[in-house]
Design a protein around this motif. Sequence first.
Motif, PDB file in Angstrom:
ATOM      1  N   ARG A 142       0.827  -1.193   0.000  1.00 39.98           N
ATOM      2  CA  ARG A 142       0.000   0.000   0.000  1.00 39.98           C
ATOM      3  C   ARG A 142       0.873   1.260   0.000  1.00 39.98           C
ATOM      4  N   GLY A 143       0.515   2.211  -0.851  1.00 37.07           N
ATOM      5  CA  GLY A 143       1.268   3.458  -0.955  1.00 37.07           C
ATOM      6  C   GLY A 143       2.323   3.441  -2.038  1.00 37.07           C
ATOM      7  N   ARG A 144       2.570   2.267  -2.643  1.00 36.76           N
ATOM      8  CA  ARG A 144       3.530   2.156  -3.730  1.00 36.76           C
ATOM      9  C   ARG A 144       2.778   2.019  -5.046  1.00 36.76           C
ATOM     10  N   TYR A 145       3.295   2.648  -6.099  1.00 37.19           N
ATOM     11  CA  TYR A 145       2.619   2.643  -7.402  1.00 37.19           C
ATOM     12  C   TYR A 145       3.578   2.131  -8.472  1.00 37.19           C
ATOM     13  N   SER A 146       2.995   1.593  -9.556  1.00 32.71           N
ATOM     14  CA  SER A 146       3.839   1.078 -10.636  1.00 32.71           C
ATOM     15  C   SER A 146       3.294   1.494 -11.990  1.00 32.71           C
ATOM     16  N   HIS A 147       4.167   1.372 -12.990  1.00 33.59           N
ATOM     17  CA  HIS A 147       3.832   1.768 -14.360  1.00 33.59           C
ATOM     18  C   HIS A 147       4.672   0.919 -15.299  1.00 33.59           C
ATOM     19  N   LEU A 148       4.175   0.657 -16.496  1.00 28.81           N
ATOM     20  CA  LEU A 148       4.977  -0.053 -17.491  1.00 28.81           C
ATOM     21  C   LEU A 148       6.265   0.715 -17.770  1.00 28.81           C
ATOM     22  N   GLU A 190      14.385  -2.126  -0.845  1.00 28.59           N
ATOM     23  CA  GLU A 190      15.020  -0.886  -0.394  1.00 28.59           C
ATOM     24  C   GLU A 190      14.077   0.306  -0.461  1.00 28.59           C
ATOM     25  N   MET A 191      12.904   0.122  -1.041  1.00 32.82           N
ATOM     26  CA  MET A 191      12.023   1.266  -1.257  1.00 32.82           C
ATOM     27  C   MET A 191      11.463   1.802   0.056  1.00 32.82           C
ATOM     28  N   ARG A 192      11.314   3.110   0.054  1.00 31.63           N
ATOM     29  CA  ARG A 192      10.708   3.848   1.163  1.00 31.63           C
ATOM     30  C   ARG A 192      10.085   5.108   0.552  1.00 31.63           C
TER      31      ARG A 192
END
Length: 286
Positions: A142-148, A190-192
């Motif tokens: 939750r709170g993380r987004y993605s794209h091609l 490692e994402m934040r």
Amino acid sequence: MFNALNGYRLVMSPQPLLLRAMVWLMVWQIAATLLFFIVAALAAEERRIFVDPLVGSDTNSGVAAQPLRSVASAVNIATDNRRLGIPTTVTLRPGVYRESIHLVGQGPVDAPAIVVQADKIGAVIITGSDRWDDWQEDPSSRGRYSHLWPYKWGTCSVPTGWPGIQPLGLRREMIFVNGELLAQVLSLREMRAATFFINEVGGRVYVWPPADADFPGMAVEVAVRPVLFESNGNSNLTLRGLVFEHANSCISTKPGAAVMISGGSNVLIEDAAFRWNNWIGLDLFS
């Protein structure tokens, strides 16, 4: 001519007629010469081209009331004018120009001038990034987004003779959210907040917006162009009042920068800004 009253014949001399013809010939020659110089002066008069990224169109004429849309189209016209001996000033109205401009066709040192200037200093941005929409929230976090992610740039090469560079230093990707540069990481774990990760194998990019950010309504810009303006061997060139940003050039000892000026003479760059470019902002070389 015969005069009946006085009984003698008057004969008109041909000399006055010849003199009159010569005078008219001289007048016509002078007029033709003046006309030639007037036409030449008009032909060499500076042309002005206007560009507006909001209301312009590249099918317009480029006059103030009918501006072009892209800088590249205006520069192409300026190059054609230069071949005809005509100097050109291109005025860019405020806005963001998402393009790469290449000034082709080398000219002699006395070539007519080309000026590319901002209508208002600092209000014209030529950028290497594009706006990306349609981000999807990652169901696994939750709170993380993605794209091609369509690119497979990989890492840049370490220049010969340089010391070792950490893997992150060899990347060229940059992502900005509402103008703020996110920090790149090399794995999902490692994402934040305020970071991004590129998964080239899976073809997706992941973004974790800054804390408390309303991400769906924020502007996301992804750097995709390594060169913003390039001139090769062009003299009498001026770039004035422009901002160049977000070029994703690779680290290298070879020519590669947001703005590259190669050769030429009498090149002036003033009141310009170079910001948030991955490698070199301005490269001047011969």
